[in-house]
Write an enzyme that holds these catalytic residues in place. Structure first.
Site, PDB file in Angstrom:
ATOM      1  CE  LYS A 178      -3.864  -1.989   2.624  1.00  0.00           C
ATOM      2  NZ  LYS A 178      -4.965  -1.685   1.682  1.00  0.00           N
ATOM      3  CG  ASP A 227      -7.875  -4.497   6.808  1.00  0.00           C
ATOM      4  OD1 ASP A 227      -9.013  -4.126   6.473  1.00  0.00           O
ATOM      5  OD2 ASP A 227      -7.162  -5.219   6.083  1.00  0.00           O
ATOM      6  CD  GLU A 249      -5.814  -8.062   3.232  1.00  0.00           C
ATOM      7  OE1 GLU A 249      -6.536  -7.565   4.108  1.00  0.00           O
ATOM      8  OE2 GLU A 249      -5.494  -7.443   2.193  1.00  0.00           O
ATOM      9  NE  ARG A 304     -11.097  -9.599  -2.212  1.00  0.00           N
ATOM     10  CZ  ARG A 304     -11.391  -8.649  -3.094  1.00  0.00           C
ATOM     11  NH1 ARG A 304     -11.695  -8.970  -4.342  1.00  0.00           N
ATOM     12  NH2 ARG A 304     -11.376  -7.377  -2.743  1.00  0.00           N
TER      13      ARG A 304
END
Length: 504
Positions: free
Chosen positions: A288, A299, A360, A362
């Site tokens: 990122k 997250d 990631e 999912r």
């Protein structure tokens, strides 16, 4: 904090540090404000003509009014009378509680919940009042060297003035709201903690603490990497592989039903909540940008919302069964991390081509969703800060809701409406599935630049064929950025209200 009720026809005789009365836009007085104005010889109308016009959320404090027993009368702006809603009421209650905190008062009395609102009950308004007070009094200081509010007096009690006939309804709403507020506080603190403290192991320990505190209602199992590998969770393990922090797979079981009413053959299964628990997401090899990477500690807010919901569940003890699943790990770049083009095998047996390692969430959720099948659930709801595309689509107001089950989607939307924690139903058409086609595996983990939130949900849907399922994308609603940066505690109110409605 304690919430109580009081019935009285004589507001001017109430002895309190602060009494809240509402004023609508353009100086229109609520019935409580009218009564105090009359008893104080027009003290309220004197200020509404000039300095206080009832703007929503505004407050003005009048001290030591003649004929009034309260030390302070707090005028709270309600906005336009014709637009007054439960959301506006929540904002008014939060403004009053925030004043009590800022003024370092230990108690206060509010008349605001008594104001009638179309399509709402006293229970709804009382619940909103307690949640709002919890939001106003929340304060994060876990990582400061010296807690900055340690010596200040704490707000201990807010009393709502009500009609006697509404006492039971009000008390039930206050009790629900207080529990939801406590669940939100846990969720917010977990979200606000930095990634070097709130690790996967920390989430597992938090679940264990809940089980110890509510040992008759909550049971917890925390699985390590070896156990997860034995289950065949190759997709989840592949994400965790890039970090030295060990993964954790947390299984929480809540059962508020009496032993004599436990599930029998053929009865409906539990509701399963699945939380994404990426405790820090650097994006992996598909790294990122640095500028806002610090926010990727958030997250794990899906996992935090599951834990917060379980806290609220245990405090209220509704008669239902709920399972919580948390797949927790970090997503970091390293020599052992996933690479673009890698193919992994999920617990379901489906293979996945990883085209972007920053997709990631999912990859960990899909194995948790497969694991959920063993509970024969009546419904599964996953909660995840899944896509930036959902933030672009819905901003920070509505959570993205994806489901092919109309009844489940409607129930979640209604729960969000009841608690001012709104969601918006998004499309989940099969036509989007084509974007996930891979030449080298059963499915690709991204679907290109278009409809990113939808294709992420479509990916998850491949692993949810055995039960009714809904996906909540909370990427826009789980936290705020900017000067007020911090976790919000959403969607704990929505989830709790949905569960309470199922138990009703």
């Amino acid at each position: 904090m304690e919430f109580s009720t009081q019935t009285t026809a004589s507001l001017h005789l109430i002895k309190t540090s602060a009494l809240a009365v509402g004023v609508y836009a353009d100086g229109v007085l609520s019935p409580a404000a009218e009564q105090i104005d009359h008893a104080s010889n027009g003290a309220i109308r004197a200020v509404t003509k000039t300095e206080f016009r009832g703007r929503a959320g505004a407050t003005l404090v009048l001290r030591n009014l003649a004929g009034i027993s309260a030390q302070r009368v707090v005028l709270v702006g309600l906005g336009k009378q014709e637009e007054y809603s439960v959301r506006a009421h929540s904002g008014a209650e939060q403004a009053f509680a925030a004043y009590l905190v800022a003024a370092q008062l230990t108690e206060g009395v509010s008349t605001l919940a008594a104001l009638p609102i179309e399509n709402s009950t006293m229970r709804d308004r009382a619940r909103a009042a307690a949640i709002a007070a919890g939001q106003a009094t929340y304060h994060y200081d876990a990582t400061f060297g010296k807690p900055d509010r340690e010596a200040l007096p704490k707000l201990k009690k807010i009393t709502q003035i009500i009609e006697r006939a509404e006492a039971a309804q009000t008390q039930q709403g206050l009790r629900e709201g207080a529990a939801i507020a406590n669940g939100m506080a846990l969720t917010r603190t977990l979200g606000n903690l930095p990634g070097n403290i709130c690790t996967p192991t920390y989430l597992g320990e938090t679940a264990r603490k809940l089980a110890r505190e509510f040992k008759t209602l909550i049971k917890v199992e925390v699985l390590d990497r070896k156990q997860v590998e034995a289950l065949g969770m190759g997709s989840f393990v592949s994400v965790a592989r890039g970090s030295a922090e060990p993964l954790r797979f947390v299984v929480l079981r809540y059962n508020g039903k009496p032993a004599t009413a436990r599930r029998t053959r053929g009865a409906a299964g539990p509701v399963v909540l699945v939380g994404k628990g990426i405790t820090f997401d650097a994006g992996g090899i598909s790294i990122k940008p640095a500028a806002t990477m610090d926010e990727m500690k958030y997250d794990m807010c899906g996992a935090a919302s599951v834990l917060g919901t379980f806290r609220a569940l245990a405090e209220l003890a509704p008669a239902l069964e709920v399972v919580g699943l948390i797949a927790a790990c970090e997503n970091l770049p390293s020599g052992t991390a996933n690479k673009p083009g890698d193919v992994v095998t999920s617990m379901s047996g489906q293979t996945i081509e990883i085209l972007n390692t920053d997709a990631e969430g999912r990859l960990v959720l899909c194995d948790a969703l497969t694991y959920a099948e063993r509970f024969k659930p009546s419904a599964v709801i996953d909660i995840a800060t899944l896509t930036g595309a959902c933030v672009v689509a819905l901003g920070g107001v509505n959570t993205g809701l994806f489901s092919k089950d109309d009844a489940l989607a409607s129930a979640l939307l209604e729960a969000g409406r009841q608690t001012q924690d709104p969601a918006w139903r998004m499309p989940l058409d099969d036509a989007y599935q084509e974007q996930l086609r891979s030449n080298f595996a059963d499915i690709a983990n991204i679907g290109g630049p278009q409809a990113g939130a939808v294709t992420a949900a479509c990916f998850l849907s491949r692993f949810t064929q055995a039960y009714p399922w809904a996906h909540l994308d909370i990427a826009g609603t789980a936290w705020r950025g900017g000067k007020d940066k911090g976790a919000t505690g959403r969607p704990v109110p929505l989830l709790m209200q949905y569960l309470l409605n199922q138990a009703a």
